[in-house]
Design a protein around this motif. Sequence first.
Motif, PDB file in Angstrom:
ATOM      1  N   UNK A  40      39.212  -1.211  42.003  1.00  0.00           N
ATOM      2  CA  UNK A  40      40.649  -1.204  42.249  1.00  0.00           C
ATOM      3  C   UNK A  40      40.908  -1.843  43.611  1.00  0.00           C
ATOM      4  N   UNK A  41      41.664  -2.947  43.645  1.00  0.00           N
ATOM      5  CA  UNK A  41      41.874  -3.653  44.913  1.00  0.00           C
ATOM      6  C   UNK A  41      42.785  -2.883  45.856  1.00  0.00           C
ATOM      7  N   UNK A  42      42.545  -3.054  47.125  1.00  0.00           N
ATOM      8  CA  UNK A  42      43.353  -2.400  48.147  1.00  0.00           C
ATOM      9  C   UNK A  42      44.805  -2.883  48.050  1.00  0.00           C
ATOM     10  N   UNK A  43      45.730  -1.939  48.017  1.00  0.00           N
ATOM     11  CA  UNK A  43      47.139  -2.273  47.952  1.00  0.00           C
ATOM     12  C   UNK A  43      47.653  -2.612  46.576  1.00  0.00           C
ATOM     13  N   UNK A  44      46.813  -2.493  45.545  1.00  0.00           N
ATOM     14  CA  UNK A  44      47.241  -2.798  44.186  1.00  0.00           C
ATOM     15  C   UNK A  44      47.808  -1.580  43.480  1.00  0.00           C
ATOM     16  N   UNK A  45      48.512  -1.840  42.397  1.00  0.00           N
ATOM     17  CA  UNK A  45      49.100  -0.790  41.561  1.00  0.00           C
ATOM     18  C   UNK A  45      48.546  -1.018  40.158  1.00  0.00           C
ATOM     19  N   UNK A  46      47.679  -0.093  39.711  1.00  0.00           N
ATOM     20  CA  UNK A  46      47.020  -0.219  38.410  1.00  0.00           C
ATOM     21  C   UNK A  46      47.376   0.967  37.534  1.00  0.00           C
ATOM     22  N   UNK A  47      47.761   0.687  36.302  1.00  0.00           N
ATOM     23  CA  UNK A  47      47.981   1.740  35.312  1.00  0.00           C
ATOM     24  C   UNK A  47      46.750   1.839  34.423  1.00  0.00           C
ATOM     25  N   UNK A  48      46.413   3.056  34.047  1.00  0.00           N
ATOM     26  CA  UNK A  48      45.283   3.315  33.147  1.00  0.00           C
ATOM     27  C   UNK A  48      45.835   3.967  31.892  1.00  0.00           C
ATOM     28  N   UNK A  49      45.573   3.342  30.745  1.00  0.00           N
ATOM     29  CA  UNK A  49      46.096   3.839  29.481  1.00  0.00           C
ATOM     30  C   UNK A  49      44.980   3.983  28.455  1.00  0.00           C
ATOM     31  N   UNK A  50      45.221   4.833  27.482  1.00  0.00           N
ATOM     32  CA  UNK A  50      44.275   5.008  26.390  1.00  0.00           C
ATOM     33  C   UNK A  50      44.741   6.137  25.507  1.00  0.00           C
ATOM     34  N   UNK A  51      44.310   6.176  24.263  1.00  0.00           N
ATOM     35  CA  UNK A  51      44.702   7.259  23.358  1.00  0.00           C
ATOM     36  C   UNK A  51      44.108   8.592  23.797  1.00  0.00           C
ATOM     37  N   UNK A  56      40.796   9.275  29.922  1.00  0.00           N
ATOM     38  CA  UNK A  56      41.689   8.949  31.045  1.00  0.00           C
ATOM     39  C   UNK A  56      41.605   9.981  32.165  1.00  0.00           C
ATOM     40  N   UNK A  57      41.746  11.253  31.803  1.00  0.00           N
ATOM     41  CA  UNK A  57      41.739  12.284  32.847  1.00  0.00           C
ATOM     42  C   UNK A  57      40.369  12.394  33.509  1.00  0.00           C
ATOM     43  N   UNK A  58      39.311  12.284  32.717  1.00  0.00           N
ATOM     44  CA  UNK A  58      37.961  12.315  33.293  1.00  0.00           C
ATOM     45  C   UNK A  58      37.762  11.137  34.232  1.00  0.00           C
ATOM     46  N   UNK A  59      38.262   9.982  33.844  1.00  0.00           N
ATOM     47  CA  UNK A  59      38.196   8.789  34.684  1.00  0.00           C
ATOM     48  C   UNK A  59      38.872   9.049  36.020  1.00  0.00           C
ATOM     49  N   UNK A  60      40.077   9.596  35.985  1.00  0.00           N
ATOM     50  CA  UNK A  60      40.803   9.878  37.233  1.00  0.00           C
ATOM     51  C   UNK A  60      40.050  10.902  38.078  1.00  0.00           C
ATOM     52  N   UNK A  61      39.550  11.945  37.456  1.00  0.00           N
ATOM     53  CA  UNK A  61      38.864  12.994  38.211  1.00  0.00           C
ATOM     54  C   UNK A  61      37.601  12.473  38.884  1.00  0.00           C
ATOM     55  N   UNK A  62      36.851  11.625  38.196  1.00  0.00           N
ATOM     56  CA  UNK A  62      35.647  11.065  38.799  1.00  0.00           C
ATOM     57  C   UNK A  62      35.975  10.031  39.865  1.00  0.00           C
ATOM     58  N   UNK A  63      36.965   9.177  39.604  1.00  0.00           N
ATOM     59  CA  UNK A  63      37.321   8.132  40.560  1.00  0.00           C
ATOM     60  C   UNK A  63      37.880   8.710  41.857  1.00  0.00           C
ATOM     61  N   UNK A  64      38.510   9.873  41.760  1.00  0.00           N
ATOM     62  CA  UNK A  64      39.143  10.474  42.937  1.00  0.00           C
ATOM     63  C   UNK A  64      38.272  11.494  43.652  1.00  0.00           C
ATOM     64  N   UNK A  65      37.106  11.780  43.106  1.00  0.00           N
ATOM     65  CA  UNK A  65      36.232  12.757  43.739  1.00  0.00           C
ATOM     66  C   UNK A  65      36.517  14.192  43.362  1.00  0.00           C
ATOM     67  N   UNK A  66      37.419  14.433  42.411  1.00  0.00           N
ATOM     68  CA  UNK A  66      37.658  15.796  41.959  1.00  0.00           C
ATOM     69  C   UNK A  66      36.512  16.298  41.085  1.00  0.00           C
ATOM     70  N   UNK A  67      35.775  15.373  40.489  1.00  0.00           N
ATOM     71  CA  UNK A  67      34.628  15.722  39.653  1.00  0.00           C
ATOM     72  C   UNK A  67      33.490  14.768  39.983  1.00  0.00           C
ATOM     73  N   UNK A 243      52.104  -3.830  22.440  1.00  0.00           N
ATOM     74  CA  UNK A 243      51.309  -4.586  21.478  1.00  0.00           C
ATOM     75  C   UNK A 243      49.833  -4.287  21.631  1.00  0.00           C
ATOM     76  N   UNK A 244      49.360  -4.225  22.884  1.00  0.00           N
ATOM     77  CA  UNK A 244      47.936  -3.931  23.106  1.00  0.00           C
ATOM     78  C   UNK A 244      47.624  -2.490  22.757  1.00  0.00           C
ATOM     79  N   UNK A 245      48.538  -1.599  23.068  1.00  0.00           N
ATOM     80  CA  UNK A 245      48.357  -0.173  22.800  1.00  0.00           C
ATOM     81  C   UNK A 245      48.151   0.079  21.305  1.00  0.00           C
ATOM     82  N   UNK A 246      48.882  -0.651  20.483  1.00  0.00           N
ATOM     83  CA  UNK A 246      48.805  -0.441  19.039  1.00  0.00           C
ATOM     84  C   UNK A 246      47.464  -0.833  18.449  1.00  0.00           C
ATOM     85  N   UNK A 247      46.668  -1.594  19.181  1.00  0.00           N
ATOM     86  CA  UNK A 247      45.359  -2.022  18.661  1.00  0.00           C
ATOM     87  C   UNK A 247      44.232  -1.105  19.098  1.00  0.00           C
ATOM     88  N   UNK A 248      44.507  -0.143  19.960  1.00  0.00           N
ATOM     89  CA  UNK A 248      43.448   0.743  20.450  1.00  0.00           C
ATOM     90  C   UNK A 248      43.044   1.751  19.380  1.00  0.00           C
TER      91      UNK A 248
END
Length: 248
Positions: A40-51, A56-67, A243-248
Motif C-alpha cells: 500500500x503506497x504512502x498517502x494512497x487510498x485503497x479499498x479492499x472488497x470481496x464476498x 477481508x477482515x482477516x486481511x485488515x487484522x493482519x495488515x494492521x497488527x491486530x492479529x 461489474x468486477x464485483x459480479x464476477x467474484x
Amino acid sequence: MMTMTAEATVRATGPEAVGLDSVTRTYGAVRALDGITWTFPRGGFTAVMGPSGSGKSTFLHCASGLDRPSAGTVRIGGVDIGRLNEAKRTRLRRERIGFVFQAFNLIPSMDVERNITLPLHLGGAEADPAWLEEVVRRVGLADRLRHRPSELSGGQQQRAALARALITRPEVVFADEPTGALDPRTARDVLRMLREAADLTGQTIVLVTHDPMAAAWADSVVFLSRGRIVDELAAPTVSAVMSRWETL
C-alpha cells in the motif's frame, strides 16, 4: 505529560506505508489468507472488497497488527511488526495506526473530546490544541465536544470515531465497513473525510467495504477471493466496481 505535535511524531521514509510478503493466516484447517503479497503506497487510498468469507477482515487484522499471520511478513512504515514484542506492537498501533470500525466503539462515560483524545492519553501525551481544533473542524463536531455518545446521532458518533483515529496523526488509517450502519448522506460525509485525510495530510487509507459507492472514493480497489488477491481496479467508478464485483 508530553504534548503530541508534528515534531514529536517519528515518521518512516520511503514509498511503502504497509507491505505484506507471502502472508498466510490459518484457523485450524481453514486458510483465511493464502500467501498474500501486496504493498500500500504512502498517502494512497485503497479499498479492499470481496464476498463474504473472502478474508477481508482477516486481511485488515493482519495488515494492521491486530492479529499475527501464521506465516509471512507484515511491515508498517518499513518496520517488520512480527519482530516486535506485544508491548512494542501495541505502541506502534497506538502511535502510527488509526482505526475506524462499523461499531463506533466510543466510551459511553466520556464526552466527545475525551473520546477523541483517548489514544493520546493512553500513550501519556496531550493533544496539540491547534491539531485538535483542526480535526474537530474537519468532522464537524465543534459544538458537540461536551456531549456524550448517547447524545449523538449514529453519524455524529462515527465522526467522533474518525476524529479519534486521526488525532495521533497516524501514518495509516484502517477502516472496516465504516459506513455500514450509516444513511447514504452521512456515509458520503465520512468517505469525504477519509478522502481528505489522504489528500490533505497524506495519511494512507485502507478501506474494507462491500459497497461499490464507497469503493469508488478510493484511488484503487483490491479484490479478494478465497484468501487471495485476484484483481486490482485503478481509478474506480461505481459501475466498474459493480461489474468486477459480479464476477467474484
